[in-house]
Scaffold this motif. Sequence first.
Motif, PDB file in Angstrom:
ATOM      1  N   GLN A  23     -74.163 -62.216 -87.545  1.00 22.98           N
ATOM      2  CA  GLN A  23     -74.067 -61.384 -89.048  1.00 22.98           C
ATOM      3  C   GLN A  23     -72.868 -61.662 -90.035  1.00 22.98           C
ATOM      4  O   GLN A  23     -71.640 -61.097 -88.948  1.00 22.98           O
ATOM      5  CB  GLN A  23     -74.660 -60.662 -89.139  1.00 22.98           C
ATOM      6  N   ARG A  24     -72.774 -62.272 -90.963  1.00 23.67           N
ATOM      7  CA  ARG A  24     -71.468 -61.843 -91.580  1.00 23.67           C
ATOM      8  C   ARG A  24     -71.092 -60.596 -92.762  1.00 23.67           C
ATOM      9  O   ARG A  24     -72.199 -61.733 -93.245  1.00 23.67           O
ATOM     10  CB  ARG A  24     -70.709 -63.156 -92.251  1.00 23.67           C
ATOM     11  N   TYR A  25     -70.710 -59.510 -92.727  1.00 15.86           N
ATOM     12  CA  TYR A  25     -70.873 -59.055 -93.464  1.00 15.86           C
ATOM     13  C   TYR A  25     -71.888 -58.007 -93.769  1.00 15.86           C
ATOM     14  O   TYR A  25     -72.142 -58.085 -94.959  1.00 15.86           O
ATOM     15  CB  TYR A  25     -69.517 -59.173 -94.930  1.00 15.86           C
ATOM     16  N   THR A  26     -72.472 -58.113 -92.731  1.00 16.51           N
ATOM     17  CA  THR A  26     -74.415 -57.570 -92.723  1.00 16.51           C
ATOM     18  C   THR A  26     -74.978 -58.658 -93.288  1.00 16.51           C
ATOM     19  O   THR A  26     -76.585 -58.635 -93.704  1.00 16.51           O
ATOM     20  CB  THR A  26     -73.939 -56.067 -93.651  1.00 16.51           C
ATOM     21  N   GLN A  27     -74.881 -60.239 -93.665  1.00 14.47           N
ATOM     22  CA  GLN A  27     -75.630 -61.185 -93.849  1.00 14.47           C
ATOM     23  C   GLN A  27     -75.477 -62.129 -93.283  1.00 14.47           C
ATOM     24  O   GLN A  27     -75.470 -62.276 -92.521  1.00 14.47           O
ATOM     25  CB  GLN A  27     -74.793 -61.464 -95.254  1.00 14.47           C
ATOM     26  N   PRO A  28     -76.781 -62.672 -93.247  1.00 14.87           N
ATOM     27  CA  PRO A  28     -77.952 -62.709 -93.934  1.00 14.87           C
ATOM     28  C   PRO A  28     -78.953 -61.294 -93.614  1.00 14.87           C
ATOM     29  O   PRO A  28     -78.234 -60.608 -92.235  1.00 14.87           O
ATOM     30  CB  PRO A  28     -78.913 -63.496 -93.741  1.00 14.87           C
ATOM     31  N   HIS A  29     -80.153 -60.689 -94.408  1.00 20.56           N
ATOM     32  CA  HIS A  29     -80.562 -60.186 -94.107  1.00 20.56           C
ATOM     33  C   HIS A  29     -81.578 -60.233 -92.765  1.00 20.56           C
ATOM     34  O   HIS A  29     -82.546 -61.503 -92.846  1.00 20.56           O
ATOM     35  CB  HIS A  29     -81.837 -59.614 -94.626  1.00 20.56           C
ATOM     36  N   ILE A  30     -81.907 -59.814 -92.054  1.00 20.58           N
ATOM     37  CA  ILE A  30     -82.642 -60.647 -90.778  1.00 20.58           C
ATOM     38  C   ILE A  30     -84.160 -59.802 -90.658  1.00 20.58           C
ATOM     39  O   ILE A  30     -84.038 -58.261 -90.090  1.00 20.58           O
ATOM     40  CB  ILE A  30     -82.563 -60.604 -89.826  1.00 20.58           C
ATOM     41  N   SER A  31     -85.534 -60.028 -91.134  1.00 16.36           N
ATOM     42  CA  SER A  31     -86.619 -59.251 -90.129  1.00 16.36           C
ATOM     43  C   SER A  31     -87.168 -60.745 -89.324  1.00 16.36           C
ATOM     44  O   SER A  31     -87.135 -61.210 -88.334  1.00 16.36           O
ATOM     45  CB  SER A  31     -87.493 -59.925 -92.092  1.00 16.36           C
ATOM     46  N   LEU A  33     -76.869 -52.791 -80.104  1.00 16.84           N
ATOM     47  CA  LEU A  33     -75.606 -52.889 -81.128  1.00 16.84           C
ATOM     48  C   LEU A  33     -76.485 -52.730 -82.557  1.00 16.84           C
ATOM     49  O   LEU A  33     -75.407 -52.526 -83.162  1.00 16.84           O
ATOM     50  CB  LEU A  33     -76.202 -54.831 -81.148  1.00 16.84           C
ATOM     51  N   LEU A  34     -77.414 -52.710 -82.889  1.00 20.57           N
ATOM     52  CA  LEU A  34     -78.528 -52.265 -83.820  1.00 20.57           C
ATOM     53  C   LEU A  34     -77.291 -50.171 -83.751  1.00 20.57           C
ATOM     54  O   LEU A  34     -77.329 -50.168 -84.547  1.00 20.57           O
ATOM     55  CB  LEU A  34     -79.376 -51.721 -84.087  1.00 20.57           C
ATOM     56  N   TYR A  35     -77.547 -50.319 -83.196  1.00 16.84           N
ATOM     57  CA  TYR A  35     -77.215 -48.335 -82.672  1.00 16.84           C
ATOM     58  C   TYR A  35     -74.898 -48.463 -83.035  1.00 16.84           C
ATOM     59  O   TYR A  35     -74.880 -48.029 -84.244  1.00 16.84           O
ATOM     60  CB  TYR A  35     -76.797 -47.756 -80.918  1.00 16.84           C
ATOM     61  N   HIS A  36     -74.701 -49.422 -83.262  1.00 21.59           N
ATOM     62  CA  HIS A  36     -73.724 -49.567 -82.602  1.00 21.59           C
ATOM     63  C   HIS A  36     -72.930 -49.704 -84.331  1.00 21.59           C
ATOM     64  O   HIS A  36     -72.353 -49.291 -85.282  1.00 21.59           O
ATOM     65  CB  HIS A  36     -72.188 -50.739 -82.013  1.00 21.59           C
ATOM     66  N   ARG A  37     -74.167 -50.971 -85.047  1.00 23.26           N
ATOM     67  CA  ARG A  37     -73.809 -51.102 -86.178  1.00 23.26           C
ATOM     68  C   ARG A  37     -73.922 -49.880 -87.149  1.00 23.26           C
ATOM     69  O   ARG A  37     -74.015 -49.388 -87.973  1.00 23.26           O
ATOM     70  CB  ARG A  37     -74.591 -52.437 -86.902  1.00 23.26           C
ATOM     71  N   GLU A  78     -77.216 -47.833 -92.297  1.00 17.76           N
ATOM     72  CA  GLU A  78     -78.313 -48.987 -91.268  1.00 17.76           C
ATOM     73  C   GLU A  78     -78.162 -50.160 -91.283  1.00 17.76           C
ATOM     74  O   GLU A  78     -77.483 -50.779 -92.418  1.00 17.76           O
ATOM     75  CB  GLU A  78     -79.773 -48.433 -92.187  1.00 17.76           C
ATOM     76  N   PRO A  79     -78.287 -50.516 -89.964  1.00 17.95           N
ATOM     77  CA  PRO A  79     -77.915 -52.184 -90.341  1.00 17.95           C
ATOM     78  C   PRO A  79     -79.341 -52.633 -91.221  1.00 17.95           C
ATOM     79  O   PRO A  79     -79.945 -52.162 -91.728  1.00 17.95           O
ATOM     80  CB  PRO A  79     -78.159 -52.608 -88.486  1.00 17.95           C
ATOM     81  N   ASN A  80     -78.673 -53.601 -91.344  1.00 20.59           N
ATOM     82  CA  ASN A  80     -79.503 -55.093 -92.342  1.00 20.59           C
ATOM     83  C   ASN A  80     -80.143 -55.779 -91.924  1.00 20.59           C
ATOM     84  O   ASN A  80     -79.999 -56.775 -91.993  1.00 20.59           O
ATOM     85  CB  ASN A  80     -78.211 -55.731 -93.305  1.00 20.59           C
ATOM     86  N   VAL A  81     -81.276 -54.709 -91.714  1.00 22.44           N
ATOM     87  CA  VAL A  81     -82.907 -55.771 -90.704  1.00 22.44           C
ATOM     88  C   VAL A  81     -83.808 -55.281 -91.166  1.00 22.44           C
ATOM     89  O   VAL A  81     -83.545 -53.672 -91.252  1.00 22.44           O
ATOM     90  CB  VAL A  81     -82.606 -55.517 -89.438  1.00 22.44           C
ATOM     91  N   THR A  82     -84.599 -55.687 -90.729  1.00 25.58           N
ATOM     92  CA  THR A  82     -86.073 -54.982 -90.908  1.00 25.58           C
ATOM     93  C   THR A  82     -86.953 -55.190 -89.180  1.00 25.58           C
ATOM     94  O   THR A  82     -86.795 -56.777 -89.072  1.00 25.58           O
ATOM     95  CB  THR A  82     -87.526 -55.329 -91.716  1.00 25.58           C
TER      96      THR A  82
END
Length: 439
Positions: free
Chosen positions: A215-223, A285-289, A295-299
């Motif tokens: 992810q670059r600058y939290t993009q894209p959103h990842i579901s 990785l989610l925890y570090h983000r 909140e990480p940019n994920v679903t």
Amino acid sequence: MNQRRYDLIGIGIGPFHLGMAALTEEVGDIDALFLDEDEEFQWHPGMLLEGADLQVPFLADLVTFADPTNRFSFLNYLHQHNRLYQFYFFNRFDIPRREYNDYAQWVAHQLYSCQFARRVIDVIDHDNEDDPFYEVVTEHPKTKVQTVYYAKHVSLGTGSKPAVPEGLRHLPENDVIHSSRFLDSKETILNSGHAVVLGSGQSAAELFLELLQNQRYTQPHISWLTRSSGFFQLEAGKIGLEFFSPDFVDYFYQLPYEKRMDEIPLLTRLRNGVEEQTLHKIYDLLYHRSVENGEPNVTIQGHTEALKAEKLENGRYRLHCREWQEEETFSTDADKIILSTGYKPHIPDWFTKFADKIEWEDDANYKVTRDYQLVFKTARPHRFFTLTDLLHSHGIGATNLALSVQRNVTIINTIAGRTVYPEQRNTVFQQFGVKNKPE
């Protein structure tokens, strides 16, 4: 006939037939040929991610379970490439997928019996001859030049093809991407606004992790969506792994068909699921983000079935889903949809001409002998072996790399009419079934 007649022609060259080719190379009285439509050997090239490992130990190479001294072993590959010390210091039982692919290519390049750029377009059954045989017709994928080969026996090893949910089959492949083509589309996915990964197994987890790491600058959103109840760990207990043994195959095969079909879902955790290390990497990785960005940019959501998708005027896709526990439907707009929805058996079109000649378990599954022959209504000396679509007959180990070597041993011994390689039994500590059944 003056034409050369092979003892065996294998159709399709994946790891299964490649291992058979390596083993028959050492057998002087079996003349074998293996054909594949691709120009070179490639093992799941779209999933050769950096850092992704094989899910079985390196001992499950192409030959070791049949003959540890064979020159086509993985250890000899390391020795020939001056990597044995590095692997020793690596100090692990599993190996990178990229290295397994390179190892398999190293083997394929040494085997003249493996012929590529040979698409099999027909297999003609000469069963009315005094000495029956098969005529195998091939076509070069580019030049369309046809070549005909002859064999006493054939083996079907065409493997599997991507399984795509029905509601997504009409959409363009450059936006709805099966995991088998992931690496070719990775950069366009990362440059999108919203990428949806469908599936819950090891491949889906690896794809989600790969996108998350890039992810670059939290993009894209990842579901990450799955119709399964959640994202669960693959069963890795040592006693549980004994189900991938010749002894369990013997037990499973002798069960009535209905019992076999009932047993398969009960063993799902041995086949599907995510390795513990992969799940830990994702969570860490989610925890570090979350520390850095909130909140990480994920679903991430289970109980969710993808029903269908439609292309919008702005070029995006509206994915319609159903949360089956709550029985609620919802939709989400995505730029790219990545399908980690598995594979289904690839049965060639020419095989349909054999449908009336063979026996079937039901409308979908053909009967197979314990030594992997199709069961014909009329007995025949020219055998038709299959390595494809064996889950219903031989159980969850049908696609296991280690058991594929034992399967090759069985087929080679059957063709040779003698014990070329020993068939291992009594390989487990637990007992499958009743050993001493009453008369």
